[in-house]
Design an enzyme around this catalytic site. Structure first.
Site, PDB file in Angstrom:
ATOM      1  N   ARG A 111      -0.058   2.110  13.181  1.00  0.00           N
ATOM      2  CA  ARG A 111      -0.638   0.865  12.658  1.00  0.00           C
ATOM      3  C   ARG A 111      -0.559   0.721  11.141  1.00  0.00           C
ATOM      4  NH1 ARG A 111      -7.220   1.290  13.086  1.00  0.00           N
ATOM      5  NH2 ARG A 111      -7.511   3.136  11.774  1.00  0.00           N
ATOM      6  N   HIS A 112       0.118   1.646  10.456  1.00  0.00           N
ATOM      7  CA  HIS A 112       0.198   1.574   8.996  1.00  0.00           C
ATOM      8  C   HIS A 112       1.617   1.270   8.530  1.00  0.00           C
ATOM      9  CE1 HIS A 112      -3.668   3.825   9.182  1.00  0.00           C
ATOM     10  NE2 HIS A 112      -3.916   3.126   8.091  1.00  0.00           N
TER      11      HIS A 112
ATOM     12  N   ARG B  17      -1.003  -6.480  12.572  1.00  0.00           N
ATOM     13  CA  ARG B  17      -1.969  -5.813  13.458  1.00  0.00           C
ATOM     14  C   ARG B  17      -2.543  -6.776  14.482  1.00  0.00           C
ATOM     15  NH1 ARG B  17      -5.920  -1.452  10.385  1.00  0.00           N
ATOM     16  NH2 ARG B  17      -4.272  -0.232   9.382  1.00  0.00           N
TER      17      ARG B  17
ATOM     18  N   SER C 145     -11.085  -6.478   6.919  1.00  0.00           N
ATOM     19  CA  SER C 145     -12.174  -5.890   6.149  1.00  0.00           C
ATOM     20  C   SER C 145     -12.619  -6.912   5.110  1.00  0.00           C
ATOM     21  CB  SER C 145     -11.697  -4.608   5.455  1.00  0.00           C
ATOM     22  OG  SER C 145     -12.760  -3.979   4.784  1.00  0.00           O
TER      23      SER C 145
ATOM     24  N   ARG D  97       0.853  -1.190   0.000  1.00  0.00           N
ATOM     25  CA  ARG D  97       0.000   0.000   0.000  1.00  0.00           C
ATOM     26  C   ARG D  97       0.890   1.241   0.000  1.00  0.00           C
ATOM     27  NH1 ARG D  97      -5.114  -1.752   2.185  1.00  0.00           N
ATOM     28  NH2 ARG D  97      -5.462  -3.756   1.121  1.00  0.00           N
TER      29      ARG D  97
END
Length: 564
Positions: free
Chosen positions: A344-345, A538, A490, A336
């Protein structure tokens, strides 16, 4: 070197000090060997509290000259050189390991009191060296998260003074090969994970020596927060220093425990899905179109055209379902291009993805996913308890709470809970991080769980391939899963009708030519299906409440970090 017999006799009969001077009578009866020993002991033991410190007197009671002291030192060197080393062939540096031989070795975690008096052979790192007195040295030996104490004790038959000095001088973090007898200490060795036994060293060899100064000590890198609060002068190893020297940081028992648990999550993920009839697949990570839409994609040159790093295996998972594989999963890298520096990224992480065809309702998939996570959480509790406690010693945290039947709330219910708590948010607004965390706190208070799923998200905030909810206009058959108030997965029911899929892609302004192969896959009959993607790092970060995803990524990648 032990003192000569004549000097020992003198020590026992006439040990008198007169302003740091030996009695003249005693000195007259001393041999040159005795005097040399006095010089050695005096230099090491007499405090520097007067002008007479470190002075050695001659037979006449006067201080020896520099020439006389030099002569005594030379005599001592000759004597030391002539002393036979009883430990020759029992210590030193081994030649380069080129697989010359193979011997059975013992693991530290397998050492028990039942093995006392047995000879063991093991290789380990020297985590700590502690010389005690003139004839004793303790080594803390480490293999991954396990430690044991080894004792090097000088004696007349097996361990010489040179061997003891060799042990004391071994650089921290060197790899050694140790052979010794397992003994039971008088007291528990509280500084090691193996506390009921220790190793009395017979042979000690360096396999690979630390040649540079360590960028930080492993002791500093594993200190719990409360120690720094008690003593602010302690050295604190910051995150950048850890990541710049990741190899050393990964050696800490805390890091070892974290990544054993990360491996455990993958093992449990595979284990459960395999029992449910899933097939593991491996999809391309270089693709010719943007898989998720949007600008958060890495572009690269692929010979004479452009290519992209896959933002997820989403489209290929669905194509596998269209190929009648029915239930599939993948563990692989996800990329990404998000210019984000949050806790958290990351720009690259490990995705745990699954997709499955269902019979009547996508909640069949939610049931599987709920049971999957319960299997993972229970597996971590039962199989990785030592690792959990190891991490907790440095990063104290509350036990993770979950229900045997995973809590399922609708998005509307979550929004209402936030509103009731005084949070301003619209019915169709996407929650920000603070709102997610707040909802997690409310769910824990009301339902006593840190883990839940939120169903029926607004359609406008989900990808083009998400199936609209036929009963609630503006909502979709999509869902997120949360741990401690943060999203870790997700997913959704996918649009499997080619006409509707094409229309949804147009609504999202996706160039159809870039996803033509994907669209074509649905033209030959596609079953209803759903799935989702989980961020591995995560899950581990939130389960252990570590506060920063970089702690759970072996070699993290973010907008500023591309090495090591």
């Amino acid at each position: 070197m032990s003192a000569p017999a004549s000097f020992q006799k003198f020590m026992s009969i006439s040990y008198k000090w007169d302003r740091w001077n030996w009695s003249v009578e005693t000195k007259k009866s001393m041999t040159s060997e005795d005097k040399s020993t006095v010089a050695e002991i005096t230099a090491a033991s007499v405090p520097d509290s007067s002008n007479q410190a470190n002075i050695v007197l001659g037979e006449d009671g006067k201080p020896l000259s520099a020439k006389a002291l030099k002569k005594l030192a030379a005599e001592k060197a000759v004597r030391d050189a002539n002393v036979e080393d009883c430990s020759v062939g029992k210590y030193g540096e081994l030649p380069l390991n080129q697989s010359q031989e193979r011997r059975e070795r013992t693991r530290i975690e397998n050492l028990t009191i039942a093995d006392v008096d047995k000879t063991v052979l093991l290789s380990a790192r020297v985590q700590k060296t502690n010389a005690t007195g003139a004839k004793l040295c303790f080594l803390t030996l480490r293999q991954r998260t396990n430690t044991v104490q080894a004792v090097v004790a000088q004696d007349a038959a097996n361990v010489s003074k040179p061997m003891l000095r060799f042990a004391i001088d071994i650089p921290t973090e060197s790899l050694v090969l140790v052979e010794g007898v397992l003994t039971q200490p008088k007291e528990l060795v509280k500084g090691c994970t193996i506390q009921t036994v220790e190793i009395k060293v017979k042979t000690l060899w360096i396999v690979s020596k630390t040649i540079d100064r360590l960028p930080f000590s492993l002791e500093d890198a594993t200190r719990p927060k409360e120690e720094f609060e008690k003593d602010p002068l302690l050295v604190k190893v910051n995150m950048d220093t850890r990541l710049d020297n990741r190899i050393i940081d990964l050696r800490t028992v805390t890091s070892q425990a974290i990544f054993r648990m990360q491996s455990g999550v993958c093992q449990l993920f595979r284990e459960f899905l395999n029992t449910q009839g899933f097939t593991e697949i491996h999809t391309p990570k270089m693709i010719d179109a943007i898989s998720e839409g949007g600008a958060n994609v890495f572009k690269l040159t692929y010979f004479n055209r452009n290519a992209y790093l896959a933002q997820s295996p989403q489209l290929y998972k669905q194509m596998a379902i269209c190929a009648d594989m029915e239930r599939v999963y993948e563990i692989g890298p996800v990329f990404r291009a998000e210019n984000s520096f949050t806790h958290r990224h990351m720009t690259e992480f490990v995705g745990l993805d699954m997709e499955m065809a269902f019979e009547e309702h996508y909640h069949e998939v939610l049931d599987i996913l709920g049971d999957l996570f319960v299997h993972i959480f229970k597996g971590l509790e039962t199989r990785f308890k030592p690792e959990i406690e190891c991490v907790r010693r440095q990063f104290p945290f509350e036990d993770f709470k979950y229900l045997d039947k995973t809590l399922r709330l609708e998005f509307k219910e979550g929004i209402q809970m936030l509103k009731d708590a005084g949070v301003e948010i619209g019915e169709f607004d996407d929650m920000n991080t603070a709102q997610e965390v707040k909802l997690g706190q409310l769910v824990r208070e009301q339902y006593n769980t840190d883990f839940y799923m939120l169903d029926k998200f607004p359609l406008a905030i989900r990808p083009f391939y998400t199936m609209p909810d036929p009963s609630n206009n503006g909502y979709s058959n999509s869902y997120d899963f949360f741990m401690r108030g943060e999203e870790i997965m997700s997913g959704a029911q996918r649009v499997h009708d080619p006409t509707l899929l094409e229309a949804r892609a147009r609504e999202h302004e996706v160039d159809l030519s870039t996803i033509q192969a994907y669209l074509d896959a649905f033209k030959y009959g596609a079953p209803p299906h759903a799935g989702g993607g989980v961020g591995l790092e995560r899950v581990v970060m939130l389960y252990l409440k570590l506060g920063n995803i970089r702690r759970t990524s072996m070699f993290p990648r973010d907008p500023k970090r591309l090495t090591p």
